[in-house]
Design an enzyme around this catalytic site. Structure first.
Site, short mmCIF file in Angstrom:
data_model
loop_
_atom_site.label_atom_id
_atom_site.label_comp_id
_atom_site.label_asym_id
_atom_site.label_seq_id
_atom_site.Cartn_x
_atom_site.Cartn_y
_atom_site.Cartn_z
N HIS A 1 39.04 22.18 32.74
CA HIS A 1 39.39 22.59 31.38
C HIS A 1 40.83 23.06 31.32
O HIS A 1 41.36 23.63 32.28
CB HIS A 1 38.46 23.68 30.85
CG HIS A 1 38.32 24.88 31.73
ND1 HIS A 1 37.52 24.89 32.84
CD2 HIS A 1 38.90 26.11 31.66
CE1 HIS A 1 37.59 26.08 33.42
NE2 HIS A 1 38.43 26.84 32.74
N HIS B 1 43.31 25.47 28.99
CA HIS B 1 43.39 26.53 27.98
C HIS B 1 44.62 26.26 27.12
O HIS B 1 45.71 26.03 27.64
CB HIS B 1 43.59 27.89 28.63
CG HIS B 1 42.47 28.36 29.51
ND1 HIS B 1 41.55 29.30 29.11
CD2 HIS B 1 42.14 28.03 30.78
CE1 HIS B 1 40.71 29.53 30.10
NE2 HIS B 1 41.04 28.78 31.14
P1 AMP Z 1 38.56 29.79 33.98
O1 AMP Z 1 37.57 28.95 34.76
O2 AMP Z 1 39.22 30.85 34.85
O3 AMP Z 1 39.58 28.97 33.25
O4 AMP Z 1 37.75 30.66 32.94
C1 AMP Z 1 36.72 30.15 32.15
C2 AMP Z 1 36.97 30.42 30.69
O5 AMP Z 1 35.83 30.00 29.98
C3 AMP Z 1 37.23 31.90 30.30
O6 AMP Z 1 38.41 31.96 29.51
C4 AMP Z 1 35.99 32.28 29.49
O7 AMP Z 1 36.26 33.18 28.45
C5 AMP Z 1 35.53 30.93 28.96
N1 AMP Z 1 34.10 30.81 28.70
C6 AMP Z 1 33.08 31.17 29.50
N2 AMP Z 1 31.90 30.87 28.94
C7 AMP Z 1 32.17 30.27 27.76
C8 AMP Z 1 31.37 29.72 26.71
N3 AMP Z 1 30.03 29.71 26.76
N4 AMP Z 1 31.99 29.20 25.62
C9 AMP Z 1 33.35 29.21 25.54
N5 AMP Z 1 34.15 29.70 26.50
C10 AMP Z 1 33.58 30.24 27.59
#
Ligand code: AMP
Length: 142
Positions: free
Chosen positions: A103, A105
């Site tokens: 993903h 951001h």
């Molecule tokens: P990272 O893997 O470090 O990029 O972090 C995962 C991101 O996913 C974090 O910013 C969380 O806030 C976000 N996140 C986790 N669960 C969900 C969800 N169910 N829906 C949307 N975002 C999520």
């Protein structure tokens, strides 16, 4: 590197098993709001293909996602009247990755306003719904 886990949270969102605030979808990519935004409009763009992160994604899937990242960044810049946009992308735990489906951001930024710390606060569903609507409208307007 471990194998892709089809039970990660974003795979469940893609299969419709968990809810999300969708911003964009096509046959190869999907975008939705981060539930703990670091700034209003914080969006995640993911490939539909089962890639763990940048290290295992197929080059053509990555190329398509990059195109959508740009579309969403432009829409976020407009919809949130941002002065700039921050991109983040983490790979493996040592690289800061928490959810193991690739993903990107996209975080709209205002001059002089710091991002909230990661995972600091869940946003209210009604606020996320309104932000998703604004982003989807900006995307549709092109
Ligand atoms: P990272 O893997 O470090 O990029 O972090 C995962 C991101 O996913 C974090 O910013 C969380 O806030 C976000 N996140 C986790 N669960 C969900 C969800 N169910 N829906 C949307 N975002 C999520």
């Amino acid at each position: 590197m471990p194998a892709y886990d089809p039970n990660n949270i974003f795979a469940k969102i893609l299969r419709g098993e968990l809810p999300c605030h969708k911003v964009y979808e096509d046959d190869r990519a999907f975008a939705f709001l981060d539930i703990m935004p670091r700034a209003p409009g914080h969006t995640l763009v993911i490939p539909k293909s089962p890639a763990r992160n940048l290290l295992d994604v197929a080059a053509d899937d990555l190329a398509h996602v990059a195109m959508i990242v740009q579309k969403v960044a432009r829409a976020a810049h407009t919809a949130f009247e941002a002065d700039g946009v921050t991109l983040q992308q983490f790979n493996e735990s040592a690289g800061g990755q928490v959810v193991f489906h690739l993903h990107f951001h996209i975080i709209p930024r205002k001059e002089g306003v710091a991002m909230k710390p990661p995972a600091s606060e869940k946003e209210k569903p009604e606020v996320l719904a309104e932000h998703a609507r604004k982003l989807a409208a900006a995307l549709a307007a092109g």
